[in-house]
Each structure stands twice: as structure tokens, then as C-alpha cells.
Design an enzyme around this catalytic site. Structure first.
Site, mmCIF file in Angstrom:
data_model
loop_
_atom_site.group_PDB
_atom_site.id
_atom_site.type_symbol
_atom_site.label_atom_id
_atom_site.label_comp_id
_atom_site.label_asym_id
_atom_site.label_seq_id
_atom_site.Cartn_x
_atom_site.Cartn_y
_atom_site.Cartn_z
ATOM 1 N N ASN A 1 0.828 -1.205 0.000
ATOM 2 C CA ASN A 1 0.000 0.000 0.000
ATOM 3 C C ASN A 1 0.858 1.249 0.000
ATOM 4 O O ASN A 1 1.914 1.298 0.639
ATOM 5 C CB ASN A 1 -0.938 0.009 1.220
ATOM 6 C CG ASN A 1 -1.962 -1.101 1.140
ATOM 7 O OD1 ASN A 1 -2.170 -1.669 0.062
ATOM 8 N ND2 ASN A 1 -2.589 -1.421 2.247
ATOM 9 N N ASP B 1 -0.702 4.148 0.805
ATOM 10 C CA ASP B 1 -1.406 5.078 1.698
ATOM 11 C C ASP B 1 -0.623 5.247 3.008
ATOM 12 O O ASP B 1 0.399 4.583 3.231
ATOM 13 C CB ASP B 1 -2.849 4.590 1.956
ATOM 14 C CG ASP B 1 -2.897 3.263 2.704
ATOM 15 O OD1 ASP B 1 -2.234 3.127 3.761
ATOM 16 O OD2 ASP B 1 -3.612 2.333 2.248
ATOM 17 N N HIS C 1 5.942 -0.213 -2.671
ATOM 18 C CA HIS C 1 5.585 0.476 -3.925
ATOM 19 C C HIS C 1 5.559 1.989 -3.785
ATOM 20 O O HIS C 1 4.958 2.675 -4.609
ATOM 21 C CB HIS C 1 4.225 -0.041 -4.430
ATOM 22 C CG HIS C 1 4.255 -1.498 -4.791
ATOM 23 N ND1 HIS C 1 3.133 -2.293 -4.867
ATOM 24 C CD2 HIS C 1 5.306 -2.311 -5.092
ATOM 25 C CE1 HIS C 1 3.482 -3.530 -5.193
ATOM 26 N NE2 HIS C 1 4.791 -3.567 -5.328
HETATM 27 P P1 NAD Z 1 -5.708 -6.097 -5.093
HETATM 28 O O1 NAD Z 1 -6.709 -5.000 -5.277
HETATM 29 O O2 NAD Z 1 -5.146 -6.753 -6.287
HETATM 30 O O3 NAD Z 1 -6.369 -7.235 -4.187
HETATM 31 C C1 NAD Z 1 -7.073 -6.920 -3.017
HETATM 32 C C2 NAD Z 1 -7.187 -8.180 -2.181
HETATM 33 O O4 NAD Z 1 -7.726 -7.799 -0.917
HETATM 34 C C3 NAD Z 1 -8.116 -9.235 -2.763
HETATM 35 O O5 NAD Z 1 -7.457 -10.491 -2.651
HETATM 36 C C4 NAD Z 1 -9.352 -9.203 -1.841
HETATM 37 O O6 NAD Z 1 -9.923 -10.495 -1.599
HETATM 38 C C5 NAD Z 1 -8.773 -8.674 -0.557
HETATM 39 N N1 NAD Z 1 -9.702 -7.862 0.244
HETATM 40 C C6 NAD Z 1 -10.587 -6.910 -0.173
HETATM 41 N N2 NAD Z 1 -11.219 -6.367 0.877
HETATM 42 C C7 NAD Z 1 -10.723 -6.973 1.992
HETATM 43 C C8 NAD Z 1 -10.952 -6.851 3.376
HETATM 44 N N3 NAD Z 1 -11.856 -5.971 3.865
HETATM 45 N N4 NAD Z 1 -10.246 -7.628 4.229
HETATM 46 C C9 NAD Z 1 -9.336 -8.543 3.764
HETATM 47 N N5 NAD Z 1 -9.070 -8.691 2.459
HETATM 48 C C10 NAD Z 1 -9.751 -7.922 1.581
HETATM 49 O O7 NAD Z 1 -4.574 -5.486 -4.137
HETATM 50 P P2 NAD Z 1 -2.996 -5.683 -4.104
HETATM 51 O O8 NAD Z 1 -2.669 -7.123 -4.169
HETATM 52 O O9 NAD Z 1 -2.513 -4.876 -2.961
HETATM 53 O O10 NAD Z 1 -2.495 -5.032 -5.456
HETATM 54 C C11 NAD Z 1 -2.877 -3.727 -5.794
HETATM 55 C C12 NAD Z 1 -1.713 -2.870 -6.261
HETATM 56 O O11 NAD Z 1 -2.183 -1.524 -6.336
HETATM 57 C C13 NAD Z 1 -0.568 -2.830 -5.282
HETATM 58 O O12 NAD Z 1 0.602 -2.798 -6.016
HETATM 59 C C14 NAD Z 1 -0.741 -1.521 -4.495
HETATM 60 O O13 NAD Z 1 0.484 -0.815 -4.410
HETATM 61 C C15 NAD Z 1 -1.690 -0.681 -5.328
HETATM 62 N N6 NAD Z 1 -2.855 -0.159 -4.537
HETATM 63 C C16 NAD Z 1 -2.647 0.416 -3.316
HETATM 64 C C17 NAD Z 1 -3.729 0.865 -2.543
HETATM 65 C C18 NAD Z 1 -3.460 1.510 -1.197
HETATM 66 O O14 NAD Z 1 -2.371 2.042 -0.988
HETATM 67 N N7 NAD Z 1 -4.401 1.467 -0.237
HETATM 68 C C19 NAD Z 1 -5.039 0.727 -3.019
HETATM 69 C C20 NAD Z 1 -5.226 0.125 -4.284
HETATM 70 C C21 NAD Z 1 -4.117 -0.323 -5.024
#
Ligand code: NAD
Ligand code: ZN
Length: 234
Positions: A89, A91, A108
């Protein structure tokens, strides 16, 4: 090196109101990620790329750490040398849960920061727009500034930290990641014990490789995970 590695992804922050990669209706759907997240985005789609990250940075301001971030922050303060907290993340919700910057490894990048495209100096601008910091130019060398985020196709220096921590890891915990970007299967195979927490199965994760699988919200799984950690370190 820590014995326990907690690797998190977008799902950890989903309950704080930050959309995951695949959620519908989120910012990610408004923009084509291949246009704004690619290694050449700043050269060929500069304005829209800067705007996308400005919006994502600004949306963090009113978001709060959830129960899962807080429990992980508490565990890290109790067992600073035994636990490595590593996140995909970008954030600042671990930081909002009072973790210090050296207690979280951001694989990242980190949204509140911008970086010089030439001299690499990093500036923390909080929730501001990039161009509102010195007209988007480096204070040291006047070159253009950019989000301090790893774009697709760019090198990710913090993966070295991940690899180093994994080499010594005995308990591997995965929370809220689809495993599409960081492959978790080989790590689960390598460690003694492993826990997977997602909402549902993911095509990139072989859940039979994990010692324990919790398909539920992170805020609901985290207390059981914390108990496993306490028992493991006893
Ligand atoms: P992803 O979106 O590919 O997958 C999200 C995963 O989280 C899924 O497997 C889903 O089942 C699970 N999930 C969803 N809600 C949940 C909950 N409440 N509790 C537990 N699990 C839950 O995410 P990723 O694998 O982190 O890949 C996304 C890419 O995009 C990363 O490289 C990241 O850097 C970036 N990203 C970051 C943020 C952030 O900083 N918050 C947000 C979106 C994407
Ligand atoms: Zn510079």
C-alpha cells in the site's frame, strides 16, 4: 531480521474506504491504469498522471486507520525486532495508526511523498497537489518532481528488504492482497508457518500452501492473527 513477516495489500485499507485495485466505482476505474501508472506515463501523459496521484493523495486526508492497522501497529511496538511490517500500500494508514516511518516498509512507494526526477531528493507534501510545492520543481536542482510511487516497469528497491526479511522468516502472514504483483506462493512454501487473509480465493494464490486460511474481512481476522503471533513468540 524479523521472524515474522506481515505482508499487506489494498484489502487491508479497503475497510477504511480506500478502494482496492479491482473494486468497482473507485478512482482506479475513472482512469486507465496503463495510462497513469506506467514507467513512461510521466513523459507521455504527464498532466493526467500528476492529476491522478494528486487526487489519490488528497483523498487520504480524511481516511482513518482501521482496527487491523491498529492491531498491527500495536504488535510492532510490542515486538519491534520480531516482526517486519511490509506493505504494497502507498497510503499512510499505518502511519496514522502511530507507526513510525522506519517501522513500515512500503514496497511500492508512499503517496504523501514526491521525489526529484534528477537528484532523487524526497519531499513530504502531505495531502497537497504536487504543483503546489515549489511549482513542482526540486528545491535543490530545479528539475521536475514526481510522485514517490513505483510505476509499472520501474525498479522497486524495497524488494531487497522484502527478500532479506523473507530469508529469515518463520511465520508469514498475508493480508488483503490478490498476489498478482508480489507472488506469495513460493514464500508460503518456504516458511514453516503461514496465514492467508483475503475476502475470497484469488487466482494467483494457491491457498493449500498456507497453514491457515481466513476468508473474511481483515478487521475480523486480525484478532485471531494477533493471537497466533502472541502464541508463536511465547
Ligand atoms: P488487489 O486489489 O489486487 O487485491 C485486493 C485483495 O484484498 C483481494 O485479494 C481481496 O480479496 C482482498 N480484500 C478486499 N477487501 C478486503 C478486506 N476488507 N479484508 C481482507 N481482504 C480484503 O490489491 P494488491 O494485491 O494490494 O495489489 C494492488 C496494487 O495496487 C498494489 O501494487 C498496491 O500498491 C496498489 N494499490 C494500493 C492501494 C493503497 O495504498 N491502499 C489501493 C489500491 C491499489
Ligand atoms: Zn533535484
Amino acid at each position: 531480521m524479523a521472524k515474522i513477516v506481515i505482508l499487506s495489500g489494498a484489502g487491508l485499507s479497503a475497510e477504511s474506504g480506500i478502494s482496492t485495485f479491482r473494486d468497482s466505482g473507485g478512482l482506479w476505474e475513472e482512469y486507465d491504469v496503463s495510462v497513469v501508472c506506467n514507467h513512461d506515463s510521466l513523459d507521455i501523459n504527464k498532466d493526467i498522471t500528476i492529476e491522478f496521484y494528486n487526487k489519490r493523495r488528497s483523498e487520504l486526508e480524511d481516511k482513518e486507520a482501521n482496527h487491523a492497522h491498529k492491531v498491527i501497529a500495536q504488535l510492532k511496538s510490542e515486538y519491534p525486532n520480531d516482526i517486519a511490517v511490509i506493505t504494497q500500500n502507498v497510503d499512510n494508514l499505518f502511519e496514522k495508526a502511530q507507526m513510525k516511518s522506519d517501522e513500515v516498509i512500503h514496497l511500492h512507494g508512499f503517496m504523501p511523498e514526491i521525489r526529484c526526477r534528477e537528484c532523487e531528493k524526497v519531499y513530504d507534501i502531505g495531502y497537497k497537489k504536487l504543483q503546489d510545492f515549489n511549482d513542482g520543481q526540486c528545491l535543490e536542482c530545479s528539475a521536475d518532481l514526481r510522485p514517490n510511487i513505483v510505476f509499472f516497469g520501474e525498479s522497486a528497491p524495497m524488494y531487497e528488504r522484502l527478500n532479506a526479511e523473507i530469508s529469515n522468516c518463520e511465520l508469514f502472514i498475508v493480508i488483503g492482497t490478490s498476489g498478482e504483483v508480489v507472488g506469495v506462493n513460493s514464500i508460503a512454501q518456504y516458511v514453516t508457518r503461514s496465514i492467508l487473509n483475503n475476502l475470497e480465493p484469488s487466482r494467483a494464490i494457491e491457498d493449500s500452501l498456507f497453514s491457515k486460511v481466513l476468508y473474511m474481512k481483515a478487521t475480523e481476522a486480525i484478532d485471531e492473527i494477533a493471537k497466533e503471533i502472541d502464541d508463536f513468540l511465547e
